[in-house]
Design a protein around this motif. Sequence first.
Motif, short mmCIF file in Angstrom:
data_model
loop_
_atom_site.label_atom_id
_atom_site.label_comp_id
_atom_site.label_asym_id
_atom_site.label_seq_id
_atom_site.Cartn_x
_atom_site.Cartn_y
_atom_site.Cartn_z
N LEU A 164 -5.04 -1.52 -20.11
CA LEU A 164 -5.61 -2.60 -20.62
C LEU A 164 -5.13 -3.92 -19.99
N ALA A 165 -3.94 -3.71 -19.41
CA ALA A 165 -3.20 -4.59 -18.88
C ALA A 165 -3.67 -5.09 -17.49
N LYS A 166 -4.44 -4.37 -16.95
CA LYS A 166 -5.16 -4.59 -15.49
C LYS A 166 -6.63 -4.82 -15.75
N ASP A 167 -7.11 -4.82 -17.09
CA ASP A 167 -8.46 -4.65 -17.20
C ASP A 167 -9.18 -5.77 -16.68
N LYS A 194 0.07 -1.26 -11.08
CA LYS A 194 -0.02 -1.74 -9.87
C LYS A 194 0.98 -1.42 -8.69
N ASP A 195 2.17 -1.19 -9.11
CA ASP A 195 3.15 -0.53 -8.33
C ASP A 195 2.81 0.80 -7.93
N GLU A 196 2.24 1.64 -8.86
CA GLU A 196 1.68 3.00 -8.38
C GLU A 196 0.44 2.96 -7.44
N ILE A 197 -0.42 1.83 -7.57
CA ILE A 197 -1.46 1.80 -6.57
C ILE A 197 -1.08 1.44 -5.46
N ARG A 198 0.08 0.56 -5.32
CA ARG A 198 0.65 0.28 -3.94
C ARG A 198 1.27 1.48 -3.37
N ALA A 199 2.01 2.26 -4.32
CA ALA A 199 2.66 3.59 -3.72
C ALA A 199 1.45 4.43 -3.23
N GLU A 200 0.54 4.57 -3.94
CA GLU A 200 -0.45 5.41 -3.28
C GLU A 200 -1.22 4.81 -2.13
N ARG A 203 1.17 5.83 0.58
CA ARG A 203 1.19 7.37 1.00
C ARG A 203 -0.16 7.61 1.60
N ARG A 204 -1.15 6.89 1.61
CA ARG A 204 -2.08 6.97 2.54
C ARG A 204 -2.21 6.24 3.96
N GLY A 205 -1.20 5.70 3.79
CA GLY A 205 -0.83 4.92 5.36
C GLY A 205 -1.73 3.70 5.14
N LEU A 206 -1.89 2.95 4.14
CA LEU A 206 -2.59 1.69 4.21
C LEU A 206 -1.95 0.53 4.26
N ALA A 207 -1.77 -0.20 5.46
CA ALA A 207 -0.83 -1.11 5.76
C ALA A 207 -1.14 -2.36 4.84
N VAL A 208 -2.09 -2.42 3.90
CA VAL A 208 -2.06 -3.34 2.75
C VAL A 208 -1.46 -3.14 1.61
N ALA A 209 -0.64 -1.85 1.67
CA ALA A 209 0.34 -1.43 0.19
C ALA A 209 1.02 -2.75 -0.09
N LYS A 210 1.69 -3.39 0.85
CA LYS A 210 2.48 -4.67 0.27
C LYS A 210 2.03 -5.80 0.27
N LYS A 211 0.69 -6.06 0.61
CA LYS A 211 0.17 -7.32 0.77
C LYS A 211 -0.12 -7.91 -0.64
N PRO A 212 0.42 -9.18 -0.75
CA PRO A 212 0.19 -9.74 -1.90
C PRO A 212 -1.38 -10.10 -2.30
N ASP A 213 -1.23 -9.93 -3.72
CA ASP A 213 -2.49 -10.05 -4.26
C ASP A 213 -3.06 -11.58 -4.04
N SER A 214 -4.42 -11.48 -3.92
CA SER A 214 -5.05 -12.82 -3.88
C SER A 214 -5.20 -13.41 -5.35
N HIS A 215 -5.26 -14.61 -5.49
CA HIS A 215 -5.12 -15.29 -6.86
C HIS A 215 -5.95 -16.86 -6.77
N ASP A 216 -6.30 -17.39 -8.01
CA ASP A 216 -6.65 -18.35 -8.05
C ASP A 216 -8.32 -18.52 -7.44
N ILE A 217 -8.88 -19.39 -6.94
CA ILE A 217 -10.25 -19.62 -6.63
C ILE A 217 -10.32 -19.55 -4.90
#
Length: 391
Positions: A164-167, A194-200, A203-217
């Motif tokens: 629910l925290a990420k819903d 969200k930290d676990e999503i980034r860790a996943e 692990r998958r080799g995705l360079a966006v793992a540490k990319k900041p979230d988009s926000h606002d409009i």
Amino acid sequence: MTDFPGAPDPSAPRDGRRLRVLAAMSGGVDSAVAAARAAEAGHEVTGVHLALSANPQSFRTGARGCCTIEDSRDARRAADVIGIPFYVWDLAERFREDVVEDFVAEYAAGRTPNPCLRCNEKIKFAALLDKALALGFDAVCTGHYATVVTRDDGSRELHRASDLAKDQSYVLGVLDDRQLAHAMFPLGDTLTTKDEIRAEAERRGLAVAKKPDSHDICFIADGDTQGFLAKRLGTAEGDIVDEDGTKLGTHEGAYGFTIGQRKGLRLGVPAADGKPRYVLDISPVNNTVTVGPAGALDIAALSAIKPRWCGTPPTGPGTYTAQLRAHGSETPVAAELVGDVLEVRFDAPVRGVAPGQAIVLYDGTRVVGSATIAHTERATPAATATADPAA
């Protein structure tokens, strides 16, 4: 920009599990992991990045959304790692008409719109979905945190995410039966942080793992909504008044204010009780902004228009919980559809409800539907002591 050259091979196996999935990839970590999970589940996945800006910023410096050239490159690199085809679809004109122009028009009319809901309704699950279905895809996959449940009769329901925290079901409350039937949210039914999503992603080799979230409009790169509106609507000096009509100050455009706003009023006359004042009403007709005490923001009921139902429309009065903003809490309500208008009464007053916002109704975790707030009814002074400011 490149476009998809043709529909998937219709002779590809269809065993009830392997679907042809179009994964909307923003260039962020959530959509990349969602695409990877869909592919790992055995679906035939194609990635697509939506070019929504006619003049995207080249790099993310100073940009706060997901519409930069760098974002499209991040999405392409993620698709390469996952091993799926990737395309860029130019929907900038459709986005400008259905989301940006609507946003400006709503503010000009004194309302407070939610462009994320409009984008989901008009772009991701209308323009994109229509094109995907025409090309032979079965579903559109996104990185939203929500869950689609299939009932025994084959109908679909939209539910809150397991975490629910990420819903994000609130911004998906505009989806109808047809759209839900072709929606896939691989992140919605897993209890992962969200930290676990980034860790996943790492692990998958995705360079966006540490990319900041988009926000606002996303289409307001610097986050200056008032400046964005001023460029499109111009400046027009008007009065800031109290509830009695006494002039307290001036402004350069009523569109620069929202119901419940406290900061940035620049009033030269302090309140008699020394307490802060808030925006209570915005009148585009006479370009006047009315301010007053916090208690005057308390709302007992509202009427909402343009209802959209995530399933069969409710019949007769019912009791639900309602959410009034993307990160707001739920509040108990009684609601009834009267003609084409949703009439809602709160069990306890809520604070700072603005016309133009969306109200989303829930039955437990199930999303019943949404509507756009048109009118509000102020609570009586005796009820304001129990008002819920977090609804």
